[in-house]
Design a protein around this motif. Sequence first.
Motif, PDB file in Angstrom:
ATOM      1  N   UNK A  71      14.739  44.210   8.623  1.00 22.06           N
ATOM      2  CA  UNK A  71      13.463  43.901   8.949  1.00 22.06           C
ATOM      3  C   UNK A  71      12.266  44.137   8.136  1.00 22.06           C
ATOM      4  N   UNK A  72      12.193  45.337   7.503  1.00 23.92           N
ATOM      5  CA  UNK A  72      11.358  45.649   6.825  1.00 23.92           C
ATOM      6  C   UNK A  72      11.053  44.414   5.377  1.00 23.92           C
ATOM      7  N   UNK A  73      12.192  44.145   4.866  1.00 25.31           N
ATOM      8  CA  UNK A  73      11.918  43.028   3.802  1.00 25.31           C
ATOM      9  C   UNK A  73      11.383  41.570   4.698  1.00 25.31           C
ATOM     10  N   UNK A  74      11.645  41.414   5.832  1.00 21.89           N
ATOM     11  CA  UNK A  74      11.213  40.231   6.680  1.00 21.89           C
ATOM     12  C   UNK A  74       9.860  40.300   6.791  1.00 21.89           C
TER      13      UNK A  74
ATOM     14  N   UNK B 119       8.460  38.894  -5.653  1.00 19.59           N
ATOM     15  CA  UNK B 119       9.171  39.911  -5.893  1.00 19.59           C
ATOM     16  C   UNK B 119      10.056  40.548  -4.911  1.00 19.59           C
ATOM     17  N   UNK B 120       9.380  40.527  -3.520  1.00 21.72           N
ATOM     18  CA  UNK B 120      10.434  41.020  -2.444  1.00 21.72           C
ATOM     19  C   UNK B 120      11.867  40.258  -2.303  1.00 21.72           C
ATOM     20  N   UNK B 121      11.513  38.778  -2.610  1.00 22.11           N
ATOM     21  CA  UNK B 121      12.848  38.098  -2.430  1.00 22.11           C
ATOM     22  C   UNK B 121      13.698  38.281  -3.659  1.00 22.11           C
ATOM     23  N   UNK B 122      13.185  38.609  -4.703  1.00 19.24           N
ATOM     24  CA  UNK B 122      14.114  39.021  -5.963  1.00 19.24           C
ATOM     25  C   UNK B 122      14.763  40.332  -5.802  1.00 19.24           C
ATOM     26  N   UNK B 123      14.099  41.276  -5.191  1.00 19.61           N
ATOM     27  CA  UNK B 123      14.324  42.749  -5.024  1.00 19.61           C
ATOM     28  C   UNK B 123      15.298  43.065  -3.800  1.00 19.61           C
TER      29      UNK B 123
END
Length: 187
Positions: free
Chosen positions: A145-148, A163-167
């Motif tokens: 949920x945090x990444x979303x 970045x967040x998609x890669x990480x």
Amino acid sequence: MEETMLGWARRVAETELSAVLPRRWAHSQGVATRASGLGPALAGDAELLSAAAVLHDVGYAPRLAETGFHPLDGARFLRDEHGTDERLVRLVANHSFALLEAEERGLREELATEFPLLDEPLLVDALVYCDMTTTPEGDRTTAQDRVAEIRSRYGDHSVVGRFIRRAAPEIFASVERVEAALTAQPR
């Protein structure tokens, strides 16, 4: 009476964030609260983790934003203005896979050279866990949920979105490792 590392860290983070970025300050306090529950899994590094947790986003403070990349700006501030413990500075500089975002910003070599990643996987994972299971308001959440939420807030095509998609796979793996370590702790 001498101030503890955590007391000092809270004071510095509050001074830099509370008035100008109250939501970021709420998040930082929530991340520190998460860190306080990991003590048994970290042996002697519980206070270091809690200090890194409360300071991890200090580089967002407008007066500290030199590069616009908060892990680097925060680490430089802690090193240059406060002469902070090197491990603490390196945790702040590299929190939550900052090297991947630094790469998106053309700052990877600068970050890696100035603040090498600590060779302490559980401690590094623990800070990822605390940050990525805490909402911007300081409440508990899941890493998914945090990444979303981050993707929604910044957009998939922004620097942070890329970045967040890669990480994300690395974030989820860190969270799983910390949860496994917590489960393995004697009750």
